[in-house]
Structure formats: structure tokens, C-alpha cells
Scaffold this motif. Structure first.
Motif, PDB file in Angstrom:
ATOM      1  N   ARG A 225      -6.854  -9.911   7.103  1.00  0.00           N
ATOM      2  CA  ARG A 225      -7.444  -9.309   8.309  1.00  0.00           C
ATOM      3  C   ARG A 225      -6.675  -9.711   9.565  1.00  0.00           C
ATOM      4  NH1 ARG A 225     -13.418 -11.473   7.312  1.00  0.00           N
ATOM      5  NH2 ARG A 225     -12.091 -13.295   6.857  1.00  0.00           N
TER       6      ARG A 225
ATOM      7  N   ARG B 286      -3.516  -7.639   9.627  1.00  0.00           N
ATOM      8  CA  ARG B 286      -3.835  -6.261  10.016  1.00  0.00           C
ATOM      9  C   ARG B 286      -4.011  -6.162  11.528  1.00  0.00           C
ATOM     10  NH1 ARG B 286      -5.188  -1.335   8.729  1.00  0.00           N
ATOM     11  NH2 ARG B 286      -4.773  -1.664   6.507  1.00  0.00           N
ATOM     12  N   GLU B 287      -4.721  -7.127  12.110  1.00  0.00           N
ATOM     13  CA  GLU B 287      -4.941  -7.059  13.556  1.00  0.00           C
ATOM     14  C   GLU B 287      -3.631  -7.177  14.326  1.00  0.00           C
ATOM     15  OE1 GLU B 287      -7.376  -9.221  17.208  1.00  0.00           O
ATOM     16  OE2 GLU B 287      -7.901  -9.733  15.128  1.00  0.00           O
TER      17      GLU B 287
ATOM     18  N   VAL C 151      -0.545  -6.354  13.291  1.00  0.00           N
ATOM     19  CA  VAL C 151       0.264  -5.147  13.107  1.00  0.00           C
ATOM     20  C   VAL C 151      -0.340  -3.976  13.882  1.00  0.00           C
ATOM     21  CG1 VAL C 151       1.048  -3.456  11.407  1.00  0.00           C
ATOM     22  CG2 VAL C 151       1.212  -5.909  10.897  1.00  0.00           C
ATOM     23  N   GLU C 152      -1.645  -3.822  13.830  1.00  0.00           N
ATOM     24  CA  GLU C 152      -2.278  -2.716  14.569  1.00  0.00           C
ATOM     25  C   GLU C 152      -2.067  -2.867  16.070  1.00  0.00           C
ATOM     26  OE1 GLU C 152      -6.325  -2.666  13.221  1.00  0.00           O
ATOM     27  OE2 GLU C 152      -5.849  -1.427  11.450  1.00  0.00           O
ATOM     28  N   ARG C 153      -2.168  -4.090  16.569  1.00  0.00           N
ATOM     29  CA  ARG C 153      -1.962  -4.304  18.002  1.00  0.00           C
ATOM     30  C   ARG C 153      -0.532  -3.976  18.418  1.00  0.00           C
ATOM     31  NH1 ARG C 153      -5.585  -7.161  21.149  1.00  0.00           N
ATOM     32  NH2 ARG C 153      -7.438  -8.000  20.107  1.00  0.00           N
TER      33      ARG C 153
ATOM     34  N   LYS D 104       1.502  -1.846  16.886  1.00  0.00           N
ATOM     35  CA  LYS D 104       1.697  -0.391  16.788  1.00  0.00           C
ATOM     36  C   LYS D 104       0.978   0.351  17.898  1.00  0.00           C
ATOM     37  CE  LYS D 104       2.778  -0.187  11.861  1.00  0.00           C
ATOM     38  NZ  LYS D 104       2.428   0.345  10.531  1.00  0.00           N
ATOM     39  N   GLU D 105      -0.167  -0.148  18.336  1.00  0.00           N
ATOM     40  CA  GLU D 105      -0.914   0.514  19.414  1.00  0.00           C
ATOM     41  C   GLU D 105      -0.125   0.561  20.710  1.00  0.00           C
ATOM     42  OE1 GLU D 105      -4.543  -1.656  19.611  1.00  0.00           O
ATOM     43  OE2 GLU D 105      -5.430  -0.662  17.853  1.00  0.00           O
TER      44      GLU D 105
ATOM     45  N   HIS E 126      -1.830  -8.882   1.740  1.00  0.00           N
ATOM     46  CA  HIS E 126      -1.592  -8.253   3.054  1.00  0.00           C
ATOM     47  C   HIS E 126      -0.417  -7.281   2.988  1.00  0.00           C
ATOM     48  CE1 HIS E 126       1.067 -11.651   2.741  1.00  0.00           C
ATOM     49  NE2 HIS E 126       1.725 -11.331   3.841  1.00  0.00           N
TER      50      HIS E 126
ATOM     51  N   LEU F  41      -0.879  -3.393   4.014  1.00  0.00           N
ATOM     52  CA  LEU F  41      -0.237  -2.869   5.219  1.00  0.00           C
ATOM     53  C   LEU F  41       1.093  -2.171   4.955  1.00  0.00           C
ATOM     54  CD1 LEU F  41      -0.992  -5.951   7.484  1.00  0.00           C
ATOM     55  CD2 LEU F  41      -2.077  -3.707   7.607  1.00  0.00           C
TER      56      LEU F  41
END
Length: 297
Positions: A65, A68-69, A71-73, A75-76, A118, A122
Motif C-alpha cells: 500500500r 502504491r501511494e 507511485v500514484e502520487r 504519476k498524478e 508490490h 503495480l
């Protein structure tokens, strides 16, 4: 081997070492790690190498988790950078020297597959594969990565379509990585990270690096790094031998004597060295092409 004239810079953002209390710039939370990744990319890093830490304690972690946070941050933000996730966590064994079958606090030892959830979740551009076991520093701390674990892990990474970065801490590990290639468990182009100066692996000596470069399989893409004050000299050393480079707070906390660095500053210094040598800094797209990665989505 001729000098590298187009250099891929990787920034290793935080690592798993006991560095959080030694510098205010070591990122800990997913937000901090993602922000540091963006800073490094804006400074010229084509690749960011990501560990995660417990947001409360700063201790090394492997919670999917948290990955994920991060990588998402990243990419955002829309930042163009190649994502390289460590898959080396879960190999720590601390033994009682008086009773070696007893493990001590600090042990986090799981199977090869259990180091990859992970990565499965991802599907990053790159994940690391630590290619052998090692006496990790003084005391009784071992890093464990057996041939069986490596074959299992390499096969799963190959099935996922992720490019493994082969972490090489000594010459025998490079020998075994070439065996994985011979067995069809690695795809070309192979990507090597030659890790120098980690006690008690390969010492950060130019002759040793040259010997390891001479052992690489044909067509391999490679980078190298060394620790602490040797980090920046090793940027030049790697480029002159035809390789790419890695800098970052995982491996070195200082910009100069007594001056604590940020990841962005370390990348900026690597860019300066690269350009002073007459080379150019590779873009993320150029890195993707040379490392055999999929185009940016």
C-alpha cells in the motif's frame, strides 16, 4: 570500453538504511518520497529507485500500500520519469553468533515470491533483483538471496513483463546473473547495477569495477554507484568506463563536507559532472529505449 556519451542518471531516493535521524532531507512518508522523486526528475534523473518506510517510525518497510501511494502520487503530477521499485526487501537475517539457528530482531526473511507482491500489483518499469547473499556489514547481519530464490523470482518477474535491474554486490553474483541469462530466466537487454563499497561486497576500487565491467554479457546496459564521499567520483568513474550512474540519499547524505544534500542537489551535481566530461544526460524516453522498456503510457 569507450566513455558513455549519453548517461542515464538514477536517483535512489531513501533506501532502507538507518539514515532518517542523520539528515532532515531523507524522505519517509509516501508524500515525501513522491515529492523527492519529482524533485530528482526535474533535476535530470531519468529513473527513480524507490524504497518505502514506515511513515511513523522511518523504519524500512515493504507494505504494498505504501508503494502504491508513492507511485500514484508521482504519476498524478504528470512527471515523466522511469519507475524502479526495489524488490530486495525481505532478505535480512540477523543471527545469534552463539546460537546461529536463532534469529535476532532485525530479521525480515521471506521467500523470493513474497518479495514481489508490490511488483505484481503495480507492474513498474523496473524492479530490482539482488543477485546473491552477502555478509552485510559487521556483526551478524546477512542478506539472503539463494540460487533457488533467484530463479523463482527471476521467472516471476519475467512473467510479469517487468525489467529486472540486477543488483550485483560482488563478482560471484555477476557470475550467477549470467547463469540466469543462460537458463533463459532473463531477457535482453540485461540491466545491471554494480554496487560498490558495501561492506563486505566488492570494494569501491577502479580496478574492481573494470574487472566487473569486463565480465558483463554482450549488449548489457549497466550503471554503478559507490557510497558516501565516493559517490560523486564514482559518477565520473562509471561514465569513463562506458556506464550509467546512480546517486541519491540511499547511498550518500552529503553534498560536500558537513553540507547535507537533497536528492535534487545530488542529481544536479551528477548532471554537472556528466556535462563537464562532455557527455549528455539521457531523457526518460531515451532511457526507456536503451533499457528495453515500454513507451510511456
Amino acid at each position: 570500453m569507450p566513455m558513455n556519451d549519453s548517461v542515464i542518471i538514477t536517483c535512489a531516493l531513501t533506501g532502507a538504511g538507518d539514515t532518517v535521524g542523520r539528515s532532515p532531507h531523507v524522505p519517509v512518508t509516501p508524500e515525501q518520497i513522491a515529492r523527492s522523486a519529482v524533485e530528482a526528475a526535474e533535476a535530470g534523473a531519468a529513473v527513480v529507485h524507490i524504497h518505502v518506510r514506515d511513515p511513523e517510525t522511518g523504519a524500512p518497510a515493504r507494505d504494498p500500500r505504501l508503494y502504491r501511494e508513492v507511485v500514484e502520487r508521482v504519476k498524478e503530477t504528470g512527471t515523466d520519469v522511469v519507475i524502479n521499485l526495489t524488490a530486495g526487501m525481505g532478505g535480512d537475517l540477523v543471527i545469534d553468533p552463539e546460537n546461529p539457528l536463532t534469529h535476532l530482531p532485525g530479521t525480515d526473511l521471506v521467500s523470493g515470491l513474497d518479495r514481489l507482491p508490490h511488483v505484481e500489483d503495480l507492474l513498474p518499469d523496473i524492479c530490482t533483483l539482488d543477485c546473491g547473499s552477502l555478509n552485510f556489514g559487521d556483526g551478524s547481519n546477512l542478506y539472503v538471496s539463494t540460487p533457488d530464490m533467484l530463479r523463482t523470482g527471476a521467472k516471476r518477474i519475467q512473467e510479469l513483463g517487468v525489467r529486472p535491474e540486477l543488483e550485483i554486490f560482488d563478482t560471484g553474483q555477476l557470475w550467477f546473473a549470467k547463469q540466469l541469462l543462460a537458463e533463459g530466466l532473463l531477457d535482453n537487454p540485461t540491466v545491471f547495477q554494480l554496487c560498490m563499497g558495501i561492506p563486505w561486497g566488492a570494494p569501491a576500487e577502479p580496478g574492481v569495477l573494470q574487472a566487473m565491467v569486463n565480465m558483463l554479457p554482450e549488449g548489457a546496459q549497466w550503471a554503478s554507484f559507490a557510497l558516501g564521499r565516493t559517490q560523486m567520483p564514482w559518477v565520473a568513474q562509471s561514465i569513463l568506463l562506458g556506464g550509467n550512474v546512480r546517486v541519491g540519499l540511499e547511498d550518500n547524505l552529503y553534498l560536500s563536507r558537513g553540507v547535507k544534500a537533497t536528492n535534487g542537489q545530488l542529481v544536479e551535481r551528477a548532471v554537472q559532472i556528466t556535462e563537464l566530461l562532455g557527455a549528455t544526460v539521457a531523457t526518460p524516453d531515451e532511457a526507456r529505449q536503451r533499457l528495453g522498456l515500454k513507451p510511456r503510457a
